[in-house]
Design a protein around this motif. Structure first.
Motif, PDB file in Angstrom:
ATOM      1  N   CYS A 299     -46.347-118.072 -16.021  1.00  0.00           N
ATOM      2  CA  CYS A 299     -47.688-117.514 -16.236  1.00  0.00           C
ATOM      3  C   CYS A 299     -47.708-116.049 -15.796  1.00  0.00           C
ATOM      4  O   CYS A 299     -47.218-115.704 -14.721  1.00  0.00           O
ATOM      5  CB  CYS A 299     -48.704-118.317 -15.437  1.00  0.00           C
ATOM      6  SG  CYS A 299     -50.313-117.524 -15.239  1.00  0.00           S
ATOM      7  N   PRO A 300     -48.268-115.136 -16.621  1.00  0.00           N
ATOM      8  CA  PRO A 300     -48.316-113.727 -16.228  1.00  0.00           C
ATOM      9  C   PRO A 300     -49.246-113.513 -15.038  1.00  0.00           C
ATOM     10  O   PRO A 300     -50.408-113.933 -15.065  1.00  0.00           O
ATOM     11  CB  PRO A 300     -48.838-113.015 -17.485  1.00  0.00           C
ATOM     12  CG  PRO A 300     -49.547-114.073 -18.270  1.00  0.00           C
ATOM     13  CD  PRO A 300     -48.842-115.355 -17.964  1.00  0.00           C
ATOM     14  N   VAL A 301     -48.727-112.887 -14.000  1.00  0.00           N
ATOM     15  CA  VAL A 301     -49.502-112.650 -12.782  1.00  0.00           C
ATOM     16  C   VAL A 301     -49.378-111.191 -12.378  1.00  0.00           C
ATOM     17  O   VAL A 301     -48.418-110.499 -12.735  1.00  0.00           O
ATOM     18  CB  VAL A 301     -49.035-113.552 -11.615  1.00  0.00           C
ATOM     19  CG1 VAL A 301     -49.378-115.006 -11.877  1.00  0.00           C
ATOM     20  CG2 VAL A 301     -47.539-113.387 -11.375  1.00  0.00           C
ATOM     21  N   VAL A 302     -50.370-110.741 -11.616  1.00  0.00           N
ATOM     22  CA  VAL A 302     -50.388-109.376 -11.090  1.00  0.00           C
ATOM     23  C   VAL A 302     -50.599-109.451  -9.585  1.00  0.00           C
ATOM     24  O   VAL A 302     -51.443-110.206  -9.101  1.00  0.00           O
ATOM     25  CB  VAL A 302     -51.519-108.542 -11.731  1.00  0.00           C
ATOM     26  CG1 VAL A 302     -51.568-107.140 -11.124  1.00  0.00           C
ATOM     27  CG2 VAL A 302     -51.342-108.454 -13.238  1.00  0.00           C
ATOM     28  N   TYR A 303     -49.820-108.664  -8.861  1.00  0.00           N
ATOM     29  CA  TYR A 303     -50.011-108.527  -7.419  1.00  0.00           C
ATOM     30  C   TYR A 303     -51.193-107.595  -7.206  1.00  0.00           C
ATOM     31  O   TYR A 303     -51.138-106.409  -7.502  1.00  0.00           O
ATOM     32  CB  TYR A 303     -48.748-107.945  -6.786  1.00  0.00           C
ATOM     33  CG  TYR A 303     -48.802-107.780  -5.275  1.00  0.00           C
ATOM     34  CD1 TYR A 303     -48.133-108.662  -4.438  1.00  0.00           C
ATOM     35  CD2 TYR A 303     -49.500-106.729  -4.687  1.00  0.00           C
ATOM     36  CE1 TYR A 303     -48.168-108.515  -3.061  1.00  0.00           C
ATOM     37  CE2 TYR A 303     -49.541-106.569  -3.318  1.00  0.00           C
ATOM     38  CZ  TYR A 303     -48.876-107.457  -2.501  1.00  0.00           C
ATOM     39  OH  TYR A 303     -48.908-107.300  -1.139  1.00  0.00           O
ATOM     40  N   GLY A 304     -52.300-108.142  -6.696  1.00  0.00           N
ATOM     41  CA  GLY A 304     -53.504-107.347  -6.523  1.00  0.00           C
ATOM     42  C   GLY A 304     -53.662-106.860  -5.096  1.00  0.00           C
ATOM     43  O   GLY A 304     -53.348-107.574  -4.137  1.00  0.00           O
ATOM     44  N   ALA A 305     -54.155-105.638  -4.939  1.00  0.00           N
ATOM     45  CA  ALA A 305     -54.391-105.056  -3.624  1.00  0.00           C
ATOM     46  C   ALA A 305     -55.770-104.432  -3.589  1.00  0.00           C
ATOM     47  O   ALA A 305     -56.164-103.735  -4.519  1.00  0.00           O
ATOM     48  CB  ALA A 305     -53.325-104.002  -3.308  1.00  0.00           C
ATOM     49  N   PHE A 306     -56.488-104.694  -2.508  1.00  0.00           N
ATOM     50  CA  PHE A 306     -57.796-104.091  -2.327  1.00  0.00           C
ATOM     51  C   PHE A 306     -58.015-103.872  -0.826  1.00  0.00           C
ATOM     52  O   PHE A 306     -58.993-104.310  -0.240  1.00  0.00           O
ATOM     53  CB  PHE A 306     -58.891-104.990  -2.909  1.00  0.00           C
ATOM     54  CG  PHE A 306     -60.189-104.286  -3.182  1.00  0.00           C
ATOM     55  CD1 PHE A 306     -60.327-103.456  -4.272  1.00  0.00           C
ATOM     56  CD2 PHE A 306     -61.270-104.449  -2.338  1.00  0.00           C
ATOM     57  CE1 PHE A 306     -61.527-102.804  -4.530  1.00  0.00           C
ATOM     58  CE2 PHE A 306     -62.483-103.807  -2.583  1.00  0.00           C
ATOM     59  CZ  PHE A 306     -62.608-102.978  -3.676  1.00  0.00           C
ATOM     60  N   THR A 307     -57.045-103.206  -0.212  1.00  0.00           N
ATOM     61  CA  THR A 307     -57.111-102.961   1.225  1.00  0.00           C
ATOM     62  C   THR A 307     -57.721-101.597   1.493  1.00  0.00           C
ATOM     63  O   THR A 307     -57.209-100.580   1.022  1.00  0.00           O
ATOM     64  CB  THR A 307     -55.713-103.059   1.857  1.00  0.00           C
ATOM     65  OG1 THR A 307     -55.265-104.413   1.795  1.00  0.00           O
ATOM     66  CG2 THR A 307     -55.737-102.611   3.317  1.00  0.00           C
ATOM     67  N   SER A 308     -58.809-101.611   2.226  1.00  0.00           N
ATOM     68  CA  SER A 308     -59.445-100.379   2.679  1.00  0.00           C
ATOM     69  C   SER A 308     -59.987-100.646   4.080  1.00  0.00           C
ATOM     70  O   SER A 308     -59.594-101.622   4.734  1.00  0.00           O
ATOM     71  CB  SER A 308     -60.543 -99.933   1.713  1.00  0.00           C
ATOM     72  OG  SER A 308     -60.983 -98.618   2.033  1.00  0.00           O
ATOM     73  N   ASN A 309     -60.876 -99.810   4.552  1.00  0.00           N
ATOM     74  CA  ASN A 309     -61.404 -99.979   5.899  1.00  0.00           C
ATOM     75  C   ASN A 309     -62.924 -99.976   5.876  1.00  0.00           C
ATOM     76  O   ASN A 309     -63.544 -99.719   4.848  1.00  0.00           O
ATOM     77  CB  ASN A 309     -60.881 -98.879   6.828  1.00  0.00           C
ATOM     78  CG  ASN A 309     -61.179 -97.478   6.326  1.00  0.00           C
ATOM     79  OD1 ASN A 309     -60.575 -97.023   5.349  1.00  0.00           O
ATOM     80  ND2 ASN A 309     -62.094 -96.795   6.974  1.00  0.00           N
ATOM     81  N   VAL A 310     -63.506-100.296   7.005  1.00  0.00           N
ATOM     82  CA  VAL A 310     -64.953-100.246   7.147  1.00  0.00           C
ATOM     83  C   VAL A 310     -65.320 -99.102   8.085  1.00  0.00           C
ATOM     84  O   VAL A 310     -64.488 -98.595   8.844  1.00  0.00           O
ATOM     85  CB  VAL A 310     -65.522-101.573   7.699  1.00  0.00           C
ATOM     86  CG1 VAL A 310     -65.255-102.714   6.742  1.00  0.00           C
ATOM     87  CG2 VAL A 310     -64.948-101.881   9.079  1.00  0.00           C
ATOM     88  N   ASP A 311     -66.566 -98.696   8.007  1.00  0.00           N
ATOM     89  CA  ASP A 311     -67.116 -97.758   8.987  1.00  0.00           C
ATOM     90  C   ASP A 311     -67.377 -98.561  10.255  1.00  0.00           C
ATOM     91  O   ASP A 311     -68.247 -99.436  10.274  1.00  0.00           O
ATOM     92  CB  ASP A 311     -68.413 -97.157   8.432  1.00  0.00           C
ATOM     93  CG  ASP A 311     -69.103 -96.235   9.427  1.00  0.00           C
ATOM     94  OD1 ASP A 311     -68.559 -96.021  10.531  1.00  0.00           O
ATOM     95  OD2 ASP A 311     -70.195 -95.732   9.099  1.00  0.00           O
ATOM     96  N   MET A 312     -66.614 -98.286  11.309  1.00  0.00           N
ATOM     97  CA  MET A 312     -66.716 -99.092  12.516  1.00  0.00           C
ATOM     98  C   MET A 312     -68.041 -98.893  13.253  1.00  0.00           C
ATOM     99  O   MET A 312     -68.374 -99.651  14.163  1.00  0.00           O
ATOM    100  CB  MET A 312     -65.546 -98.792  13.449  1.00  0.00           C
ATOM    101  CG  MET A 312     -64.189 -99.196  12.869  1.00  0.00           C
ATOM    102  SD  MET A 312     -64.108-100.934  12.325  1.00  0.00           S
ATOM    103  CE  MET A 312     -64.258-101.787  13.874  1.00  0.00           C
TER     104      MET A 312
END
Length: 512
Positions: A299-312
């Motif tokens: 099955c075609p798959v994609v490595y997804g990334a959505f890493t960011s930060n928050v305002d602490m």
């Protein structure tokens, strides 16, 4: 003389007002440069080992009984009471063996076929915001008219290769059937591939079926030549909810593209450190990829990334930060370690289509390109941390994407480009404006922007002193006027209408 130059410049701008918006031709975008490496090979391996530790010892919560059974039959340690799955590294390694390194998606227009993997970059329209905004009508809840306009804009601009999953939600329509209306809009107002909703089996299968109808294929046929994708958002930390898991398995069952994307905001949904967030992201992505391969190897798959930060200080998400940009690059290294296509995002937390929105988006866009992203999701129109689809921001983003596309064109070095004859023909202290070498090339020598304004101050003032955001308003309106709906076979359109009507009746009767 200054006033005369200003008038002539303004006249030239006015004379071009009736011309079509300049844009780059439709083409496949390739990144010819080596990917940037922020992490050493030892650091990549350390993150890999940390994610295997997470999978083997901490486990992932899977809130779907069918998925739990699949993992258990494959030899995973499944605790049905807590719905926790622990995967050993051997199972992950076997799953990665069947995941393709690249694949294609074919829409109803074969000329729009996209490749995911290698050095290919595909940019998508923003997806998922509940709200829309433009400077004439203000901020408002999404509706079908806005949806149709934004899809039309995405179709009009060649640099947008794919539609995301619902550019906005048309809230005036019933929540359980509005996906049928948005799929119909995607297929009739555009002829580009699109992402379907994977909230449950029904929405995913409806999207697959409607693309198959639009292409004149059966479900068996489209399984071997996929036409739609989806984004599976992980409920980080370490949880896959029931409906997303069902959507993932449905897409995999029918051979369609599945992108597993952990939502790892540092300090909130993941550790506050970048290394810890990447380890968690990696574990969650590998878990979802393994599930897709258990359902349908290959099955075609994609490595997804959505890493960011928050305002602490407030806990609000932040995008386009230095940390987000580094994560975009480093995540590409992880995807390449597994030889998988890579999804990333150029986001912004700005509440307006302003300078902040532009510089945050461009910062993250550089990370996406330097990290060799193959699927640049939410590339045009993202505003307010993803809560609003902005018409003006869409135009600003198109300009930035086109700048990036031209940057990615390799430098040509040959006799004509070295221009030694031109250099010999111009005396010291002279100029090249009238040189034949210049006259032969001036019309195509440089990128022609659609939004930037290069008038001098006097001419710009005389023309109305419009800033980039104000000019963007005129451009999206002009683009909608220029938009041409792509043709569709009448029988297939009728079949789509009939299918949508039938499914609305079934869903209204309580069927999934």
């Amino acid at each position: 003389m200054t006033a005369l130059r200003a008038r002539r410049s303004a006249e030239r701008v006015h004379s071009k007002a009736g011309a079509r918006i300049p844009q780059l031709p439709s083409r496949r975008v390739e990144n010819p440069y080596p990917p940037m490496a922020l992490l050493s090979s030892d650091q990549v391996e350390a993150i890999h080992q940390a994610s295997l530790h997470i999978l083997e010892n901490l486990g992932i919560e899977m809130m779907n009984s069918r998925a739990l059974a699949l993992f258990e039959s494959a030899g995973a340690d499944v605790d049905h009471t807590t719905m926790t799955v622990r995967l050993d590294r051997g199972l992950i390694a076997e799953a990665l063996k069947t995941a393709p390194s690249s694949y294609t998606l074919t829409s109803r227009n074969p000329a729009r076929r996209l490749t995911f993997g290698g050095n290919i970059i595909n940019f998508t329209l923003v997806a998922g915001p509940p709200n829309v905004h433009d400077f004439e009508r203000g901020r408002r809840a999404g509706n079908l008219r806005d949806y149709r306009e934004l899809v039309s804009l995405a179709q009009h601009f060649n640099c947008i290769h794919m539609l995301g999953n619902q550019v906005c939600a048309p809230i005036e329509l019933p929540a359980n059937t509005r996906h049928l209306d948005t799929y119909f809009a995607n297929l009739t107002l555009a002829d580009k591939p699109f992402h379907v909703s994977a909230i449950g089996r029904g929405r995913a299968l409806d999207g697959i079926t409607m693309m198959a109808i639009a292409r004149g294929l059966s479900l068996d046929e489209i399984a071997s030549d996929p036409g739609v994708g989806t984004i599976i958002s992980v409920n980080s930390p370490r949880r896959f909810d029931e409906m997303m898991a069902e959507g993932l398995m449905t897409m995999a069952e029918f051979g369609q593209s599945v992108c597993i994307t952990p939502f790892t905001l540092m300090g909130a949904m993941s550790p506050v450190t970048l290394a810890g967030a990447l380890a968690q992201q990696n574990a969650e992505a590998l878990f979802g990829i393994a599930l897709a391969q258990l359902v349908r190897p290959g099955c075609p798959v994609v490595y997804g990334a959505f890493t960011s930060n928050v305002d602490m200080r407030s806990g609000a998400p932040a995008f386009g930060t230095p940390e987000n940009t580094k994560a975009n690059i480093a995540s590409g290294q992880l995807a390449r370690r597994y030889n998988l296509p890579y999804r990333t995002t150029p986001g912004s937390a700005s509440n307006a289509a302003d300078a902040q929105g532009a510089y945050e988006t461009l910062m993250a866009l550089w990370g996406a390109v330097l990290g060799h992203g193959n699927l640049v999701y939410h590339a045009a129109g993202w505003q307010e941390g993803g809560l609003t689809a902005s018409y003006e921001k869409f135009i600003i983003d198109v300009e930035m994407i086109q700048h990036m596309m031209e940057f990615l064109r390799p430098i040509v070095v040959d006799d004509g480009e070295l221009a030694l004859d031109a250099l010999a023909g111009v005396p010291t202290g002279g100029h090249f404006f009238g040189e034949p070498h210049t006259l032969e090339r001036y019309a195509t020598a440089f990128y022609q922007p659609l939004l930037s304004n290069w008038q001098n101050y006097e001419a710009w003032t005389e023309a109305g002193a419009l800033d980039a955001t104000q000019r963007a308003t005129s451009l999206w309106k002009k683009a909608l006027a220029e938009y041409v709906q792509p043709p569709m076979d009448a029988d297939r359109r009728e079949a789509l209408e009939a299918y949508a009507a039938k499914r609305k009746d079934e869903i209204g009767a309580g069927e999934p």
